[in-house]
Each structure stands twice: as structure tokens, then as C-alpha cells.
Design an enzyme around this catalytic site. Structure first.
Site, short mmCIF file in Angstrom:
data_model
loop_
_atom_site.label_atom_id
_atom_site.label_comp_id
_atom_site.label_asym_id
_atom_site.label_seq_id
_atom_site.Cartn_x
_atom_site.Cartn_y
_atom_site.Cartn_z
NE ARG A 149 -4.19 -2.03 1.72
CZ ARG A 149 -5.43 -1.87 2.40
NH1 ARG A 149 -5.39 -0.87 3.53
NH2 ARG A 149 -6.16 -2.65 2.06
CD GLU A 183 1.47 -8.34 18.24
OE1 GLU A 183 0.88 -8.45 19.20
OE2 GLU A 183 0.83 -8.03 17.06
#
Length: 180
Positions: A63, A100
Site C-alpha cells: 500500500r 509481533e
């Protein structure tokens, strides 16, 4: 309330429980569905960086490409694509980084980076800053310098500014939570 927030907040999508329960996902596709909001975003980028010495803009897959591409064209500067590992043919610089729950790796063509260039990094949303920090590492491998980082949306509560310091980070809209 600032004008950037007023213009963009009403079209930014919110997807509850994505990618996991309890998380509110901020979705930029609403900006893309509203040509006036998309044009506003690109106009603001040009306004923010028109007087800075930027030799190229690097968009982060995928994006980040959407915002970096029209910006590069409007500024008359090269567009550099930062891609996930294995997507680019030819010789690349690469950098592994932590997510993460896993690790990832990004790459850039060696020929896209020139020593001494000043490069603006662009992504759609800045969360922890990990991907952008890895992209900075790629650019520095080629002898160039990241002057600034730009994101349409920022999540400052995830402390990206600390991860990305001393780079100057600019976002158009900030949200201070990602939970419902």
C-alpha cells in the site's frame, strides 16, 4: 481538529476484530474510493516535501506504492520499490526484521539506490515502525540516506517515533487506539 483529520477521518474504514479479536483495523481503501480524499493526500505530500531535498521516494509493499507512485510522478523523482523477499529479480539488498509473532525480510534492487541520495520512505500506515526501520537499513546499505518518513495514518500509541528516531516522521491522521 486539524484539516487533514477532518478530510480523511470520515473516509478511513474501520474493521473490527481484524486481524484478530479486539483489534480495530484502520483501512485506507476508503481514501482510494474517494478521489477527492486521495487527491488531497497526494497534494498534502507535495506541499509537505516540495522544498526538501529529496532525490527519490521509496514505497513499502504494497500500500505504500499507492501513495509513493503519484507523489514521485508529481515531484519528477524516481520511485523505488521496497518488496517482500523473493519478489525482485537481480541483485538486491535485504534486511530481516521482527514482527509481533514472526520475522520477515524485505529487499530492494541494488541498482535503485545511489550513494548520496536523500530518500523519502512512504507507507500507508505506520504502526510500530519495524518495516520502515528495515527499509531504512536497505537504503543505507546502498549508501543513501533516509531524510523523512511519511504515512497517511499513524498509530503513535505503538511508539513508532521511538523506533524511527532520529528520522522525521509525518502522518496526516493519527489514531490513539486500535482496540474497540
Amino acid at each position: 481538529m486539524d484539516k487533514d483529520f477532518e478530510v480523511l477521518d470520515k473516509v478511513v474504514g474501520r474493521v473490527p476484530d481484524f486481524p484478530k479479536k479486539g483489534v480495530l483495523f484502520y483501512d485506507i481503501t476508503g481514501i482510494l474510493r474517494h478521489p477527492d480524499a486521495f487527491k488531497y493526500s497526494i497534494d498534502r505530500m507535495v506541499e509537505l516535501y516540495k522544498d526538501k531535498k529529496i532525490d527519490a521516494v521509496a514505497g513499502i509493499e504494497s500500500r505504500g506504492f499507492i501513495f509513493a507512485s503519484p507523489f514521485a510522478e508529481r515531484m519528477g523523482i524516481p520511485l523505488i520499490l521496497i518488496r517482500k523477499k523473493g519478489k525482485l529479480p537481480g541483485k538486491t539488498y535485504s534486511c530481516k526484521y521482527s514482527l509481533e509473532y514472526a520475522t520477515a525480510e524485505i529487499e530492494v534492487h541494488c541498482t535503485d539506490i545511489s550513494e548520496g541520495q536523500n530518500i523519502l520512505l512512504v507507507d500507508d500506515l505506520i504502526a510500530t515502525g519495524g518495516t520502515l526501520n528495515a527499509a531504512k537499513n536497505l537504503i543505507e546499505q546502498g549508501g543513501a540516506k533516509v531524510t523523512d518518513v511519511f504515512g497517511v495514518i499513524g498509530l503513535p500509541f505503538l511508539n513508532y517515533e521511538k523506533t524511527l528516531e532520529p528520522m522525521c516522521v509525518t502522518t496526516l491522521v493519527n489514531y490513539n487506539t486500535e482496540s474497540m
